[in-house]
Design a protein around this motif. Structure first.
Motif, PDB file in Angstrom:
ATOM      1  N   HIS A 100      38.954  93.647  15.277  1.00 36.84           N
ATOM      2  CA  HIS A 100      38.203  92.538  14.696  1.00 36.84           C
ATOM      3  C   HIS A 100      36.861  93.014  14.132  1.00 36.84           C
ATOM      4  N   ALA A 104      35.755  92.633  10.286  1.00 32.31           N
ATOM      5  CA  ALA A 104      34.508  91.929   9.978  1.00 32.31           C
ATOM      6  C   ALA A 104      33.598  92.774   9.097  1.00 32.31           C
ATOM      7  N   VAL A 108      32.452  91.427   5.474  1.00 34.21           N
ATOM      8  CA  VAL A 108      31.053  91.221   5.088  1.00 34.21           C
ATOM      9  C   VAL A 108      30.715  92.046   3.851  1.00 34.21           C
ATOM     10  N   MET A 221      30.606  90.758  12.984  1.00 33.20           N
ATOM     11  CA  MET A 221      31.305  89.555  13.430  1.00 33.20           C
ATOM     12  C   MET A 221      30.354  88.366  13.508  1.00 33.20           C
ATOM     13  N   MET A 224      29.745  87.314   9.935  1.00 33.27           N
ATOM     14  CA  MET A 224      30.855  86.540   9.384  1.00 33.27           C
ATOM     15  C   MET A 224      30.814  85.092   9.854  1.00 33.27           C
TER      16      MET A 224
END
Length: 263
Positions: A100, A104, A108, A221, A224
């Motif tokens: 993840h 991310a 981005v 993350m 995001m």
């Protein structure tokens, strides 16, 4: 982090007819300091307790859970829900966070780059949250979805099999490039395709690189999440919001934006 605690105790002065004994037993990590006194005065005993925290935690002074012993890159003892109590689950959560984090970081970078090209007029492309609705001439949406499903399914299956049996995915023929996917360890594929600069050839000595990656991934993350909320509230891209804020920094802030969106 060093914690120093001082306490003062008043001790009656000793007379010449008997010997004054220290009734306080020294503790581990405790330093007793006796200040010299004159007859007729009191003596001050100062105890300084010095405790060194072995590693940084997400909340200074908080004792991390025992199963987060600092051996994992980026382990700062944060697990309020106790999800990592089971060792096998912890291994899977580590891999899930890593994947993840990488998605991310790519997301981005892609959103900011395409939004910058759109705002500056260099390229006529849609804002990022409308890009998925664009129709392409070379294939329809259903075909693209099926192709993506097959490709992503293949990659994710290979990743899972490597997690279950580390190093197994470099065995057997695969168009002659199977050696390029030889994993250094689960979650770190390596090879000339996925590690072209050779930054982590010896994965056992690459803790600093792992720490930098997971820190940047966690930041991505959070970024995001901010981009999602921003698009839902303002209905524009992040570069548009930045330009608007810079045009009037004192009155175009997140506080005013949220206040106006609720009115």
């Amino acid at each position: 982090m060093v914690l120093v605690v001082g306490r003062g105790f008043l001790v009656q002065p000793c007379s010449s007819s008997f010997i004054c004994k220290n009734v306080y037993k020294p503790l581990s990590g405790v330093t007793n300091t006796f200040w010299p006194t004159r007859p007729g005065t009191t003596r001050c005993l100062t105890q300084s307790v010095v405790r060194a925290q072995l590693r940084p935690t997400w909340l200074p002074g908080l004792d991390p859970p025992p199963y987060l012993d600092g051996s994992l890159p980026g382990d700062f003892g944060f697990d309020p829900l106790g999800l990592g109590e089971d060792p096998e689950s912890l291994k899977w959560y580590v891999q899930a966070e890593l994947v993840h984090a990488r998605f991310a970081m790519l997301g981005v970078a892609g959103i900011l780059l395409t939004d910058l090209l759109r705002v500056t007029g260099i390229s006529n492309i849609p804002v990022w949250y409308e890009a998925g609705a664009v129709k392409f001439k070379f294939a329809n949406t259903e075909t693209l979805f099926i192709v993506q499903l097959i490709l992503m399914g293949f990659v994710e299956t290979k990743r899972y099999m490597d997690f279950v049996s580390p190093g197994s995915q470099a065995e057997g023929p695969f168009f002659g490039i199977e050696a390029a996917f030889e994993g250094l360890e689960p979650g770190y594929p390596g090879g000339p395709l996925l590690n072209p600069l050779g930054l982590a050839k010896d994965i056992t000595k690459s803790r600093d690189w792992k720490l930098k990656e997971i820190k940047n991934g966690r930041l991505a993350m959070v970024a995001m999440l901010g981009i999602f909320v921003q698009a839902s509230v303002t209905h524009v891209g992040p570069i548009d919001n930045l330009v608007e804020h810079l045009s009037n920094p004192w009155h175009k802030t997140i506080v005013q934006t949220l206040a106006n969106s609720g009115s």
